[in-house]
Design a protein around this motif. Structure first.
Motif, PDB file in Angstrom:
ATOM      1  N   LEU A 102     -37.909  42.255   1.363  1.00 15.49           N
ATOM      2  CA  LEU A 102     -39.077  42.162   0.463  1.00 15.49           C
ATOM      3  C   LEU A 102     -38.820  41.162  -0.663  1.00 15.49           C
ATOM      4  N   GLU A 103     -37.583  41.158  -1.176  1.00 20.76           N
ATOM      5  CA  GLU A 103     -37.275  40.194  -2.250  1.00 20.76           C
ATOM      6  C   GLU A 103     -37.350  38.759  -1.732  1.00 20.76           C
ATOM      7  N   THR A 104     -36.838  38.564  -0.529  1.00 22.91           N
ATOM      8  CA  THR A 104     -36.845  37.199   0.025  1.00 22.91           C
ATOM      9  C   THR A 104     -38.274  36.756   0.346  1.00 22.91           C
ATOM     10  N   MET A 105     -39.076  37.688   0.846  1.00 26.72           N
ATOM     11  CA  MET A 105     -40.500  37.367   1.088  1.00 26.72           C
ATOM     12  C   MET A 105     -41.160  36.896  -0.204  1.00 26.72           C
ATOM     13  N   GLN A 106     -40.903  37.646  -1.274  1.00 29.19           N
ATOM     14  CA  GLN A 106     -41.545  37.304  -2.552  1.00 29.19           C
ATOM     15  C   GLN A 106     -41.080  35.923  -3.020  1.00 29.19           C
ATOM     16  N   LYS A 107     -39.765  35.696  -2.908  1.00 33.20           N
ATOM     17  CA  LYS A 107     -39.210  34.426  -3.383  1.00 33.20           C
ATOM     18  C   LYS A 107     -39.820  33.237  -2.634  1.00 33.20           C
ATOM     19  N   PHE A 108     -40.025  33.413  -1.314  1.00 36.75           N
ATOM     20  CA  PHE A 108     -40.525  32.288  -0.503  1.00 36.75           C
ATOM     21  C   PHE A 108     -42.035  32.389  -0.264  1.00 36.75           C
ATOM     22  N   ASP A 109     -42.678  33.331  -0.948  1.00 36.97           N
ATOM     23  CA  ASP A 109     -44.126  33.489  -0.863  1.00 36.97           C
ATOM     24  C   ASP A 109     -44.611  33.714   0.584  1.00 36.97           C
ATOM     25  N   VAL A 110     -43.858  34.546   1.308  1.00 37.50           N
ATOM     26  CA  VAL A 110     -44.294  34.919   2.664  1.00 37.50           C
ATOM     27  C   VAL A 110     -45.230  36.116   2.515  1.00 37.50           C
ATOM     28  N   LYS A 111     -46.411  36.002   3.152  1.00 39.25           N
ATOM     29  CA  LYS A 111     -47.479  36.946   2.804  1.00 39.25           C
ATOM     30  C   LYS A 111     -47.524  38.222   3.657  1.00 39.25           C
ATOM     31  N   HIS A 112     -47.077  38.158   4.922  1.00 39.23           N
ATOM     32  CA  HIS A 112     -47.368  39.297   5.815  1.00 39.23           C
ATOM     33  C   HIS A 112     -46.134  39.814   6.534  1.00 39.23           C
ATOM     34  N   ILE A 113     -46.095  41.146   6.703  1.00 42.35           N
ATOM     35  CA  ILE A 113     -45.006  41.752   7.467  1.00 42.35           C
ATOM     36  C   ILE A 113     -45.552  42.927   8.285  1.00 42.35           C
TER      37      ILE A 113
END
Ligand code: NAD
Length: 329
Positions: A102-113
């Protein structure tokens, strides 16, 4: 645009990779191979071997894979019995992995999981079939870790603009219909592959645990979902999120239960083998019946389970019969 499959070398993840590639998605895979197999993946898929808890490793993957449209998240420990013996190991890997993702998603602005959750988050429900409104009261650290992961995703989606779908699988079984990948758990605990190991002569008999449950033949009833149906639901969930769907949770099963004896009889029919069985004691915490109500997935994702138990066992048998040493790794 790329889909990153976390835990893509495992049983469910490898089938997701195969279907995503078939449907024309660009795919990259992350896996530490703790229970997965490199041989379950195409040779030419982009593969990053490492642990999702390792923030630097995951950061490097996301930095290399520039246009990430979404993640599919399969990486976890998932053995109920092991989780009872080693709870902290389960929280460390499952919850720890989820924090890092979740932290890495936020950092790289990945929107969906799209995330693998489980019927084990429900524990021993008082009513059946099980809907999304059924209270979640896990009875083991594995189920608890998955419920925590669901809640973490919910809070993260409220705090940021990421969206998630949690898919709560019931009993997953089967294999790819062309038979080249299938179930290859190093420590097998699932009923259908164990029954097929008896059919292959790898075990002498299958133990049926208890025949005095409140079911038609006295053995436990479970809901089996075909692997290809399951992966179809993941693809639909990803498309739903990409189309602006809100964060959501869905129970995934065939909505039809089969007793342990019915599974055994179907396996005898499909394999043409006798498959000896013995009766064992009831196991603590085994509910009479666990069947999904998948109406919500039918209505919102337009997803319906297509394949019945016989089809599931045919594909599983095709895989096991032709791969007696599984991936041989
Ligand atoms: P699996 O063990 O075959 O696959 C998990 C994969 O994740 C493996 O390839 C493993 O090497 C990888 N992995 C684990 N921890 C990792 C980490 N920290 N970093 C990187 N990779 C890691 O399990 P499966 O049967 O394919 O299940 C996949 C998911 O589906 C799990 O999350 C499980 O909880 C869930 N699920 C499975 C079932 C089922 O019947 N198989 C039912 C309900 C839910």
């Amino acid at each position: 645009m790329t889909v990153i499959v976390l835990g893509g070398a495992g049983y469910v993840g490898s089938h997701a990779v195969e279907m995503l590639l078939k449907k024309g998605y660009d795919v990259a895979v992350v896996d530490n191979l703790v229970t997965g197999h490199r041989a379950a993946l195409p040779l030419d898929v982009r593969f990053y071997e490492g642990d999702v808890r390792d923030h630097d490793f995951l950061n490097n993957v996301f930095a290399k894979e520039k246009n990430i449209e979404g993640l599919m998240h399969f990486c976890a420990y998932s053995l109920v019995g092991e989780s009872m013996e080693k709870p902290t190991m389960y929280f460390d890997n499952n919850v720890g992995g989820c924090i890092s993702i979740l932290e890495t998603m936020q950092k790289f602005d990945v929107k969906h999981i799209v995330f693998s959750s489980t019927a084990a988050t429900f524990g021993v429900p008082e009513t059946s079939p099980i809907t999304e409104m059924t209270p979640q009261k896990p009875i083991n650290p594995y189920g608890e870790s998955k419920l925590i992961m669901e809640k973490m995703m919910q809070w993260q989606s409220e705090a940021t603009d990421m969206t998630y779908v949690a898919l709560r699988y019931f009993n997953v079984a089967g294999a790819s219909s062309d038979g080249h990948i299938g179930e290859a758990h190093k420590n097998e605990t699932h009923l259908i592959p164990i029954i097929l190991q008896v059919a292959q002569g790898k075990r002498e008999f299958i133990t049926i645990y208890g025949n005095d449950y409140k079911t038609s033949d006295g053995t436990c009833i479970r809901d089996y979902i075909d692997m290809e149906d399951l992966i179809n639901a993941h693809v639909k969930a990803l498309e739903y999120l990409k189309a602006g769907g809100k964060s959501n949770q869905f129970n995934l099963g065939s909505s039809k239960g089969y007793s342990n004896l019915e599974v055994l009889e179907t396996a005898r029919k499909v394999t043409g083998k006798n498959i000896p069985s013995i009766l064992g004691e009831r196991r603590p915490g085994d509910p009479d019946e666990l069947v999904a109500d998948s109406t919500k997935a039918n209505n919102i994702l337009n997803w319906h389970a297509q394949n019945d138990l016989e089809h599931i066992i045919e594909n599983a048998w095709n895989w096991h019969k032709n791969h007696p040493d599984l991936y041989d790794d």
